[in-house]
Design a protein around this motif. Sequence first.
Motif, short mmCIF file in Angstrom:
data_model
loop_
_atom_site.label_atom_id
_atom_site.label_comp_id
_atom_site.label_asym_id
_atom_site.label_seq_id
_atom_site.Cartn_x
_atom_site.Cartn_y
_atom_site.Cartn_z
N VAL A 194 -41.10 55.74 27.09
CA VAL A 194 -41.38 56.41 25.82
C VAL A 194 -40.60 57.73 25.77
CG1 VAL A 194 -43.14 57.39 24.30
CG2 VAL A 194 -43.69 55.40 25.73
N PHE A 195 -39.83 57.91 24.70
CA PHE A 195 -39.11 59.15 24.44
C PHE A 195 -39.71 59.79 23.19
CE2 PHE A 195 -36.28 56.76 27.08
CZ PHE A 195 -35.52 57.69 27.78
N VAL A 196 -39.66 61.11 23.12
CA VAL A 196 -40.15 61.82 21.93
C VAL A 196 -39.15 62.90 21.57
CG1 VAL A 196 -41.56 63.40 23.31
CG2 VAL A 196 -42.09 63.07 20.88
N LEU A 197 -38.88 63.05 20.26
CA LEU A 197 -38.00 64.11 19.81
C LEU A 197 -38.67 65.47 20.02
CD1 LEU A 197 -36.40 62.85 16.47
CD2 LEU A 197 -35.55 62.60 18.80
N ASN A 198 -37.93 66.40 20.57
CA ASN A 198 -38.46 67.75 20.82
C ASN A 198 -38.37 68.55 19.52
OD1 ASN A 198 -39.32 70.17 21.82
ND2 ASN A 198 -37.81 70.31 23.44
N LEU A 199 -39.26 68.22 18.60
CA LEU A 199 -39.35 68.92 17.32
C LEU A 199 -40.49 69.94 17.38
CD1 LEU A 199 -38.95 65.94 14.81
CD2 LEU A 199 -37.19 67.57 15.54
N GLY A 214 -43.52 56.68 14.09
CA GLY A 214 -43.87 58.04 13.71
C GLY A 214 -44.84 58.09 12.56
N SER A 215 -45.12 59.29 12.14
CA SER A 215 -46.16 59.57 11.16
C SER A 215 -45.78 59.12 9.75
CB SER A 215 -46.45 61.08 11.15
OG SER A 215 -47.32 61.42 10.11
N ARG A 216 -46.80 58.75 9.00
CA ARG A 216 -46.62 58.48 7.57
C ARG A 216 -46.32 59.77 6.82
NH1 ARG A 216 -49.11 53.97 5.13
NH2 ARG A 216 -49.88 52.41 6.59
N LEU A 250 -38.14 62.91 8.96
CA LEU A 250 -37.73 61.73 8.20
C LEU A 250 -36.21 61.55 8.25
CD1 LEU A 250 -40.04 62.01 5.06
CD2 LEU A 250 -40.28 60.44 6.99
N SER A 251 -35.50 62.67 8.18
CA SER A 251 -34.05 62.61 8.27
C SER A 251 -33.61 62.10 9.64
CB SER A 251 -33.45 64.00 8.03
OG SER A 251 -32.05 63.99 8.21
N TRP A 252 -34.27 62.57 10.71
CA TRP A 252 -33.92 62.12 12.05
C TRP A 252 -34.30 60.65 12.26
CZ3 TRP A 252 -30.26 64.44 14.07
CH2 TRP A 252 -30.15 65.84 14.08
N ALA A 253 -35.36 60.21 11.62
CA ALA A 253 -35.76 58.80 11.73
C ALA A 253 -34.67 57.90 11.17
CB ALA A 253 -37.08 58.57 10.99
N VAL A 294 -40.52 58.11 19.75
CA VAL A 294 -41.48 58.76 18.85
C VAL A 294 -40.74 59.86 18.11
CG1 VAL A 294 -43.61 60.08 18.67
CG2 VAL A 294 -43.41 58.26 20.38
N VAL A 295 -40.63 59.73 16.80
CA VAL A 295 -39.95 60.75 16.00
C VAL A 295 -40.90 61.89 15.68
CG1 VAL A 295 -38.80 61.21 13.80
CG2 VAL A 295 -38.32 59.10 15.05
N GLN A 296 -42.10 61.57 15.21
CA GLN A 296 -43.13 62.60 14.97
C GLN A 296 -44.50 61.96 15.10
OE1 GLN A 296 -42.81 64.99 11.39
NE2 GLN A 296 -44.92 65.71 11.57
#
Length: 250
Positions: free
Chosen positions: A194-199, A48-50, A57-60, A157-159
């Motif tokens: 590949v999975f991505v969080l639905n944020l 995920g992103s820097r 970040l909490s979900w990561a 992928v978190v973000q």
Amino acid sequence: MHSESLPQLVPGDSLYPQRLLSLKAPPKLYYIGDAQLANSQRTIAIIGSRHATEDALSWARKAGRHFASKGYVVVSGLAKGVDLLATQGALETGKAVAVVPFGLISKEARARLRDLSPYLEEQLLVLSALEPYAPWRAQYAMWRNRLVVGLADVVLVVQTGLKETLKEGKKGPKRTKSGTWAAAEEARRLGRPVFVLNLPTEGNQALIREGWVRSIPPGEEGFYRIEDFLANLPQKAALPRQGELLFPAE
């Protein structure tokens, strides 16, 4: 530590990461930590992103903690932001592998690994495909991403940012590519799910619209969906041989 004392993993070695043999020209790797983690039975890359949101970040961290507690080895690029939080979460309950875009005796390595040194004997493996004193470079970070996803059975992928953004530079507008998005595309090329969080972030929603990633809700419900997905895949008799995909691309 001197460069001569850094152990190496070379294709053909018994401890070399077998998942990386599906890459073209698998690189020599320098390492610190437990080399056996490179061939762990179950692995997940959390990327995920820097510059992720506090929520991401909490979900990561929660994702790293969850999957490590279930026996997965968490793989990351150890960059600030999502990668680092996922690794820290994993080390709270289990084990992790980090692939870094600088040499393992560089000043960047000393700064980044200082707080992680207590974990290096049993819980953490740090890998680098760069010469020991090589400094951080942006191109190394992008190249490192293929090793992160290559080491994983599945990628979360978190973000992510947008695939490309237009930013003003000294010489006018400049297109900037998202490293996380590029890593997700590399995972797809390698046949890793590949999975991505639905944020509710612009990048995540754009990646979901691409149609080739699997969207999951943040939290344990989403994490268990990943586990169920992997549990229902046909069992592999062994790790992939050179040129063989771990999971065929859809």
